[in-house]
Design an enzyme around this catalytic site. Sequence first.
Site, PDB file in Angstrom:
ATOM      1  CB  SER A   1      -0.991  -0.049   1.176  1.00 16.18           C
ATOM      2  OG  SER A   1      -0.423   0.400   2.369  1.00 16.18           O
TER       3      SER A   1
ATOM      4  CE  LYS B   1      -0.731   1.855  -4.031  1.00 15.29           C
ATOM      5  NZ  LYS B   1      -0.249   0.478  -4.202  1.00 15.29           N
TER       6      LYS B   1
ATOM      7  CE1 TYR C   1      -0.324   4.997  -5.728  1.00 13.45           C
ATOM      8  CE2 TYR C   1       0.105   6.748  -4.142  1.00 13.45           C
ATOM      9  CZ  TYR C   1       0.372   5.482  -4.628  1.00 13.45           C
ATOM     10  OH  TYR C   1       1.319   4.694  -4.021  1.00 13.45           O
TER      11      TYR C   1
HETATM   12  N1  LIG Z   1       7.885   4.885  -5.144  1.00 14.32           N
HETATM   13  C1  LIG Z   1       7.189   5.381  -4.127  1.00 14.32           C
HETATM   14  O1  LIG Z   1       7.471   6.501  -3.621  1.00 14.32           O
HETATM   15  C2  LIG Z   1       6.079   4.581  -3.490  1.00 14.32           C
HETATM   16  C3  LIG Z   1       5.575   5.018  -2.250  1.00 14.32           C
HETATM   17  C4  LIG Z   1       4.549   4.302  -1.660  1.00 14.32           C
HETATM   18  C5  LIG Z   1       4.038   3.181  -2.269  1.00 14.32           C
HETATM   19  N2  LIG Z   1       4.526   2.776  -3.462  1.00 14.32           N
HETATM   20  C6  LIG Z   1       3.924   1.597  -4.085  1.00 14.32           C
HETATM   21  O2  LIG Z   1       4.929   0.656  -4.375  1.00 14.32           O
HETATM   22  C7  LIG Z   1       4.538  -0.127  -5.497  1.00 14.32           C
HETATM   23  C8  LIG Z   1       5.707  -0.212  -6.462  1.00 14.32           C
HETATM   24  O3  LIG Z   1       6.037   1.100  -6.875  1.00 14.32           O
HETATM   25  P1  LIG Z   1       7.495   1.485  -7.402  1.00 14.32           P
HETATM   26  O4  LIG Z   1       7.904   2.712  -6.685  1.00 14.32           O
HETATM   27  O5  LIG Z   1       8.384   0.316  -7.387  1.00 14.32           O
HETATM   28  O6  LIG Z   1       7.117   1.926  -8.885  1.00 14.32           O
HETATM   29  P2  LIG Z   1       7.839   1.609 -10.284  1.00 14.32           P
HETATM   30  O7  LIG Z   1       9.312   1.621 -10.130  1.00 14.32           O
HETATM   31  O8  LIG Z   1       7.202   2.542 -11.260  1.00 14.32           O
HETATM   32  O9  LIG Z   1       7.384   0.119 -10.590  1.00 14.32           O
HETATM   33  C9  LIG Z   1       6.044  -0.183 -10.847  1.00 14.32           C
HETATM   34  C10 LIG Z   1       5.947  -1.600 -11.316  1.00 14.32           C
HETATM   35  O10 LIG Z   1       4.569  -1.873 -11.639  1.00 14.32           O
HETATM   36  C11 LIG Z   1       4.513  -2.384 -12.967  1.00 14.32           C
HETATM   37  N3  LIG Z   1       3.275  -1.978 -13.615  1.00 14.32           N
HETATM   38  C12 LIG Z   1       2.869  -0.712 -13.895  1.00 14.32           C
HETATM   39  N4  LIG Z   1       1.717  -0.730 -14.572  1.00 14.32           N
HETATM   40  C13 LIG Z   1       1.386  -2.046 -14.742  1.00 14.32           C
HETATM   41  C14 LIG Z   1       0.320  -2.709 -15.369  1.00 14.32           C
HETATM   42  N5  LIG Z   1      -0.658  -2.016 -15.975  1.00 14.32           N
HETATM   43  N6  LIG Z   1       0.283  -4.066 -15.352  1.00 14.32           N
HETATM   44  C15 LIG Z   1       1.272  -4.767 -14.742  1.00 14.32           C
HETATM   45  N7  LIG Z   1       2.313  -4.185 -14.124  1.00 14.32           N
HETATM   46  C16 LIG Z   1       2.383  -2.842 -14.131  1.00 14.32           C
HETATM   47  C17 LIG Z   1       5.735  -1.771 -13.677  1.00 14.32           C
HETATM   48  O11 LIG Z   1       6.162  -2.581 -14.756  1.00 14.32           O
HETATM   49  P3  LIG Z   1       5.785  -2.341 -16.304  1.00 14.32           P
HETATM   50  O12 LIG Z   1       5.923  -0.875 -16.560  1.00 14.32           O
HETATM   51  O13 LIG Z   1       6.773  -3.206 -17.003  1.00 14.32           O
HETATM   52  O14 LIG Z   1       4.394  -2.846 -16.455  1.00 14.32           O
HETATM   53  C18 LIG Z   1       6.774  -1.851 -12.554  1.00 14.32           C
HETATM   54  O15 LIG Z   1       7.346  -3.118 -12.519  1.00 14.32           O
HETATM   55  C19 LIG Z   1       3.297   0.537  -6.066  1.00 14.32           C
HETATM   56  O16 LIG Z   1       2.153  -0.181  -5.680  1.00 14.32           O
HETATM   57  C20 LIG Z   1       3.279   1.909  -5.418  1.00 14.32           C
HETATM   58  O17 LIG Z   1       1.964   2.404  -5.266  1.00 14.32           O
HETATM   59  C21 LIG Z   1       5.548   3.446  -4.095  1.00 14.32           C
END
Ligand SMILES: NC(=O)c1ccc[n+]([C@@H]2O[C@H](COP(=O)([O-])OP(=O)(O)OC[C@H]3O[C@@H](n4cnc5c(N)ncnc54)[C@H](OP(=O)(O)O)[C@@H]3O)[C@@H](O)[C@H]2O)c1
Length: 266
Positions: free
Chosen positions: A137, A155, A151
Site C-alpha cells: 500500500s 491505497k 491514487y
Molecule cells: N515509489 C514510491 O514513492 C512509493 C511510495 C509508496 C508506495 N509505493 C507503491 O509501491 C509499489 C511499487 O512502486 P514502485 O515505486 O516500485 O514503482 P515503479 O518503479 O514505477 O514500478 C512499478 C511496477 O509496476 C509495474 N506496472 C505498472 N503498470 C502495470 C500494469 N498495468 N500491469 C502490470 N504491471 C504494471 C511496472 O512494470 P511495467 O511498466 O513493465 O508494467 C513496474 O514493474 C506501487 O504499488 C506503489 O503504489 C511506491
Amino acid sequence: MRYPIDGQTILITGASDGIGCAIAEQLDGRAGKLILVARREDALSTLADRLSTPTRIVPCDLSTADGPSALLRAVTDESIDVLVNNAGVTLGGAFADQDLDPVIAMLRLNIEAPLRLIHGLLPSWRARGEAAVLDVSSVAAFIPCPGQCAYAATKSFLHSFSEGLAGEWHGTGIRMTVLAPGSTRTAFFRRGGIDETKLPKNFQTPEEVARVGIRALERGAPLVISGRTNRAMDLAVRLCPRALTRRVARRILRPLITGEARTVDA
Ligand SMILES: NC(=O)c1ccc[n+]([C@@H]2O[C@H](COP(=O)([O-])OP(=O)(O)OC[C@H]3O[C@@H](n4cnc5c(N)ncnc54)[C@H](OP(=O)(O)O)[C@@H]3O)[C@@H](O)[C@H]2O)c1
C-alpha cells in the site's frame, strides 16, 4: 515465530522495476521459484537472466479488464505459496484536469487486480491451509493527498481491505502483510507525471523498502510502515485532529499540482 519463505513459489507483480524488482533480487537464492509479472517483457527477461533461482516471467497488463484473469489462467499449474501485490501506478495533477480513462486504469491496477488475484488463489490456499500475501500500500493511504487524490484513495482501499483480510484469515494459516512505504527512489513519480523535487526529501531506496517488507512477511506481521520518518508521520496523523492533518497535507502536497493531466505510462 518465523514463517518460511525459503523454497517457496513466490509471484511478484510489478517486478520489472523499483520495489518489486528489489523484492525479487532479495528473494533470489531463497525462493524455490519466482514468477515475475509486469507489462515489459524485456525488463522481466533481463531480471530473470540475472537471478539464480528458477524464474518464470509472465508479461501481463493488470490494468485491463481481462489482465488479472489472464494471469490466473497462466499460473493455473503453479502452486503459489506467496503472492506479492506490488504493481501500482500514481497519477499526478488536479483531478479536474485528468482524463478519466487513465484514472480508471489506475483503479483497476491498484485495487481490482490485487482483489482478483487474491480471490482467484484463495480456493487453493484454503485447501492447503497455508499461504501468504504481501500487499504494497502506501503512507498515502493515511492522509488526504491533493495532487494525487485518486491514487491515495486506491491505497486507502487496498490498505483497509488487506487489514480486514488479516482479521478474516487469523488462525487459518493464510497470512496477510501490508507494507506501507513512503517516498521511494524509483521511477514511480516520474511515470505519474509528478515533479519529485517538490516532495519532502526523506526518500528511501527500493532495496530498503523491499528488505522491510520481506522481514515483515517472515515475521507474519500484519502491517509494516517502512522508514522511521514515515512511522513518525503515521503516529502524528493518528494523534492530530483531522483538520490539522488536512491543512498540513494541503500545504505540502498542493504544490505538486502542475495543472497538466498526465498518462500512467512510462
Ligand atoms: N515509489 C514510491 O514513492 C512509493 C511510495 C509508496 C508506495 N509505493 C507503491 O509501491 C509499489 C511499487 O512502486 P514502485 O515505486 O516500485 O514503482 P515503479 O518503479 O514505477 O514500478 C512499478 C511496477 O509496476 C509495474 N506496472 C505498472 N503498470 C502495470 C500494469 N498495468 N500491469 C502490470 N504491471 C504494471 C511496472 O512494470 P511495467 O511498466 O513493465 O508494467 C513496474 O514493474 C506501487 O504499488 C506503489 O503504489 C511506491
